[in-house]
Design an enzyme around this catalytic site. Structure first.
Site, mmCIF file in Angstrom:
data_model
loop_
_atom_site.group_PDB
_atom_site.id
_atom_site.type_symbol
_atom_site.label_atom_id
_atom_site.label_comp_id
_atom_site.label_asym_id
_atom_site.label_seq_id
_atom_site.Cartn_x
_atom_site.Cartn_y
_atom_site.Cartn_z
ATOM 1 N N CYS A 102 -27.950 8.270 -12.557
ATOM 2 C CA CYS A 102 -27.972 9.557 -11.847
ATOM 3 C C CYS A 102 -27.346 10.640 -12.727
ATOM 4 C CB CYS A 102 -27.221 9.455 -10.524
ATOM 5 S SG CYS A 102 -27.257 11.017 -9.601
ATOM 6 N N CYS A 110 -25.010 13.101 -10.897
ATOM 7 C CA CYS A 110 -23.695 12.516 -10.627
ATOM 8 C C CYS A 110 -22.879 12.390 -11.917
ATOM 9 C CB CYS A 110 -23.847 11.156 -9.951
ATOM 10 S SG CYS A 110 -24.600 11.253 -8.311
#
Length: 182
Positions: free
Chosen positions: A131, A134
């Site tokens: 991700c 993230c």
């Protein structure tokens, strides 16, 4: 199972992975709690029972009960968050990124260990789960809390090697099962 017995299971073609496993668990830019929290969460995220068993056994002697719980919490939350935020980032329609997540994440505010450590652990799991959104968020947090770029690199290296060990051993198990069936 121990880390040493885990290393003994790594095949010759993955010698670099075996050597890296020894090296990454002794970094210069992270505390012992950070190293073993990252290693344990990375093993959880890598989803290999053998790797998780070996890392968890070693982490048991290196981490307090609170740190082990916080590590498992980080791995669990990132399993959810990384899917959600990666998806909202990858969907072409930007409206999804503007909507509230409406996912409970209260443990992030009070993880039970130092926030820097929790964020480093979350960063490592986010790397395994792929991700980018993230990764950016956790990297900003850890640098803002005093981590160095070398510390971030150490966290990423631990995640990469633990994951590589898991992938290698999983491949060996599948190949071994196919040979046995033939």
């Amino acid at each position: 199972m121990s880390i040493d017995s885990l290393k003994s299971r790594i095949p010759a073609y993955a010698k670099d992975i075996k050597l890296n496993l020894s090296n990454v668990l002794d970094p210069h830019h992270l505390s012992e709690q950070q190293v073993w929290g990252i290693a344990l969460a990375s093993a959880i995220a890598s989803r290999n029972a053998e790797v998780l068993g070996a890392v968890a056994a070693e982490a048991e002697t290196k981490l307090s009960p609170e740190a082990r719980t916080a590590t498992r919490t980080a791995a669990a939350l990132m399993a959810m968050n990384n899917i959600y935020y990666r998806s909202t980032h990858l969907i072409s329609n930007p409206d999804y990124g503007k909507l509230p997540a409406r996912l409970r994440m209260n443990a992030i505010a009070n993880p039970g260990i130092d926030k820097l450590d929790f964020e480093l652990i979350s960063l490592a799991v986010s790397a395994i789960n792929g991700c980018g959104m993230c990764l950016d968020a956790h990297e900003r947090e850890v640098l803002g809390k005093g981590a160095t770029k070398e510390g971030v690199q150490d966290a990423l290296r631990i995640a990469a090697v633990i994951h590589a060990v898991a992938v290698t051993l999983e491949a060996e198990a599948v190949v071994g099962a196919e040979r046995a069936a033939a």
